[in-house]
Write an enzyme that holds these catalytic residues in place. Structure first.
Site, mmCIF file in Angstrom:
data_model
loop_
_atom_site.group_PDB
_atom_site.id
_atom_site.type_symbol
_atom_site.label_atom_id
_atom_site.label_comp_id
_atom_site.label_asym_id
_atom_site.label_seq_id
_atom_site.Cartn_x
_atom_site.Cartn_y
_atom_site.Cartn_z
ATOM 1 N N LYS A 87 0.867 -1.176 0.000
ATOM 2 C CA LYS A 87 0.000 0.000 0.000
ATOM 3 C C LYS A 87 0.908 1.232 0.000
ATOM 4 O O LYS A 87 1.970 1.220 0.644
ATOM 5 C CB LYS A 87 -0.859 -0.069 1.274
ATOM 6 N N SER A 144 -9.572 1.058 3.063
ATOM 7 C CA SER A 144 -8.756 1.863 2.183
ATOM 8 C C SER A 144 -7.687 1.073 1.421
ATOM 9 O O SER A 144 -7.159 1.575 0.439
ATOM 10 C CB SER A 144 -8.065 2.963 3.001
ATOM 11 N N SER A 152 -9.649 -1.301 7.229
ATOM 12 C CA SER A 152 -9.116 -1.144 5.870
ATOM 13 C C SER A 152 -8.391 -2.337 5.276
ATOM 14 O O SER A 152 -8.056 -2.316 4.101
ATOM 15 C CB SER A 152 -8.198 0.070 5.815
HETATM 16 N N1 GLN Z 1 -12.937 3.208 6.561
HETATM 17 C C1 GLN Z 1 -12.375 3.636 7.812
HETATM 18 C C2 GLN Z 1 -12.119 5.118 7.783
HETATM 19 O O1 GLN Z 1 -12.333 5.713 6.779
HETATM 20 C C3 GLN Z 1 -11.151 2.852 8.126
HETATM 21 C C4 GLN Z 1 -9.938 3.292 7.413
HETATM 22 C C5 GLN Z 1 -8.752 2.445 7.718
HETATM 23 O O2 GLN Z 1 -8.855 1.398 8.344
HETATM 24 N N2 GLN Z 1 -7.607 2.934 7.306
HETATM 25 O O3 GLN Z 1 -11.702 5.674 8.750
#
Ligand code: GLN
Length: 465
Positions: free
Chosen positions: A68, A143, A167
């Site tokens: 990532k 994400s 994510s």
């Molecule tokens: N979808 C969650 C957020 O937007 C988690 C994001 C993540 O785990 N990086 O905060």
């Protein structure tokens, strides 16, 4: 073929690391239409492959992977998919990357994500939205959407993601791959661009639990560069016994009730039935504070985000607005132009809940409820070996369907954030499909119960074959 087998073929000279890297780089080009990577690291990958081929080494000898783009790596830019880091060259590499490289693994590309990992769909990326490998009109989840798509598309045997509120698990569920969120602190966060430091964890996405476990095996353990790291288990995370008979499994009631798509519910119910048939004792488990987890997360997370993003001031890292007349204006313009809408939204929410007039009403209260959630998990694990439920109430949604409504988007995380607030390990394992779209089963384990959790997930893979 498993990652371990691949590495042993490289070590025995049957396969060349250079060929594996070339195949991955070719696949990157062939699948480019899915927009799952921001940049390749081709030159560095090829020269590392040559090194590995000279004298093959390590448990991941020659195995290509994608990271990532919030992992600091050499060989290309590290952007976190945000304009403000577009020109950023990492001065050192993340510990996770260093440990993988020390075992012969080779990073071939940097995966797309929601900028700074804020999101559930990759639609917050300042580059492009990744397409779901199973249906291009849908999101891959986020994400770590680019990482999950890369594995699902077969471009690399594994990918790295980060899980702050879901994510890793959410994109794993949407793309039909395994996604593992370790116990908080088990993998070093050094060299990973911070989102919410009290919940950020690093973890693998892979085709199988055993592959994910091998990657964890290599990355995990204390790191003097991250004081929140914990000791890893002395026993290995791989080759686990996967006995499910006699285990006690709690089905999280709060996740099984309203709002669940019927097909998702059916697949989760069937999965639970498989555990039962394998000899597990299944009970309904209830944690009364769980419905508050999402609200707590969306206070605590932006608070930490607002603090972590304050370092991007146009002076130290990446982008700096050139037309500024003085230092103050440089701060202002660099942040205004460099951050996207979601980062700004979180900075505003975060600074608001931390401001003196609202701290008690929001932040402090959220931390109190967070402690309740932690206590409820602890109590549940006095009774159960594992908790199970869905990862998310629905299958991958359409691109654009939720992007104009942040609250709708935040609801994607309703079943994942609690394990981040508490730090418990959790995994998404492919459980079935609904109209061709993957659905993941979430299994949550007790703190530091990573070995047992991976064993249960492996057992489930076997039952679900
Ligand atoms: N979808 C969650 C957020 O937007 C988690 C994001 C993540 O785990 N990086 O905060």
């Amino acid at each position: 073929m498993s990652i371990a087998e691949l590495a042993s073929q490289v070590k025995s000279g049957q396969r060349k690391a250079a060929d594996l890297v070339d195949e991955s780089l070719k696949a990157l080009e062939n699948k480019k239409e899915y927009d799952f990577f921001i940049s390749d690291v081709a030159d560095r990958a090829r020269s590392r492959a040559a090194e590995v081929d000279m004298q093959p080494f390590g448990r991941l000898a020659g195995v290509p992977f994608i990271a990532k783009d919030n992992f600091l790596t050499f060989g290309g830019k590290t952007t976190a998919a945000s304009n403000i880091l577009r020109p950023f060259d990492a001065p050192y590499q993340a510990t996770a990357i260093e440990r993988l490289e020390a075992e012969g693994a080779i990073c071939v590309a940097k995966a797309n994500l929601d900028a700074f990992a804020h999101g559930s769909s990759t639609e917050n990326s300042d580059w492009f939205t990744t397409k779901n490998p199973h249906d291009k009109s849908r999101v891959p989840g986020g994400s770590s959407g680019g990482s999950a798509a890369a594995v699902a598309l077969g471009v690399v045997p594994f990918a790295l993601g980060t899980d702050t509120g879901g994510s890793i698990r959410l994109p794993a569920s949407f793309c039909g791959v395994v996604g593992y969120k370790p116990t908080y602190g088990l993998v070093s966060r050094s060299g990973v661009i911070a989102m919410a430091s009290s919940t950020d964890v690093v973890g693998p996405l892979a085709k199988s639990v055993e592959d994910a476990a091998l990657v964890l095996e290599v990355m995990s353990g204390r790191d003097e560069l991250d004081s929140t790291t914990i000791d890893r288990d002395e026993a290995p995370y791989i080759n686990l016994e996967n006995e499910i008979k006699g285990k006690k499994i709690g089905v999280v009631q709060e996740y099984m009730s309203k709002g669940l798509e019927p097909d998702v519910k059916k697949i989760i119910d069937e999965s639970i039935e498989k555990f039962r048939q394998a000899g597990a004792a299944i009970e309904e488990s209830s944690m009364p504070s769980l419905p508050l987890a999402l609200a707590v997360y969306y206070i605590v997370c932006p608070a930490e985000v607002s603090s972590n993003l304050s370092r991007y001031d146009g002076q130290r890292y990446g982008f700096s607005a050139t037309e500024a007349k003085d230092l103050d204006e440089s701060y202002e313009l660099s942040r205004e132009q460099g951050f996207g809408a979601e980062a700004k939204r979180r900075i505003m929410i975060g600074t608001h809940v931390l401001s003196s007039g609202y701290y008690d009403a929001y932040y402090k209260k959220a931390q109190i409820v967070r402690t309740k959630i932690i206590n409820e998990f602890e109590r549940a694990f006095e009774k159960y070996d594992f908790l199970v439920g869905p990862v998310t109430p629905n299958v991958a949604f359409k691109i654009g369907e939720r992007s104009s409504d942040p609250l709708q988007m935040y609801l994607s995380d309703i079943m994942t954030v609690a394990a981040n607030m508490s730090g418990n390990p959790a995994i998404s394992v492919p459980a079935g499909t609904s109209d061709g779209l993957p659905v993941g089963l979430q299994i949550i384990g007790p703190m530091r119960g990573d070995r047992g959790l991976l064993g249960a997930a492996r057992a489930f893979e076997g039952l679900n074959r």
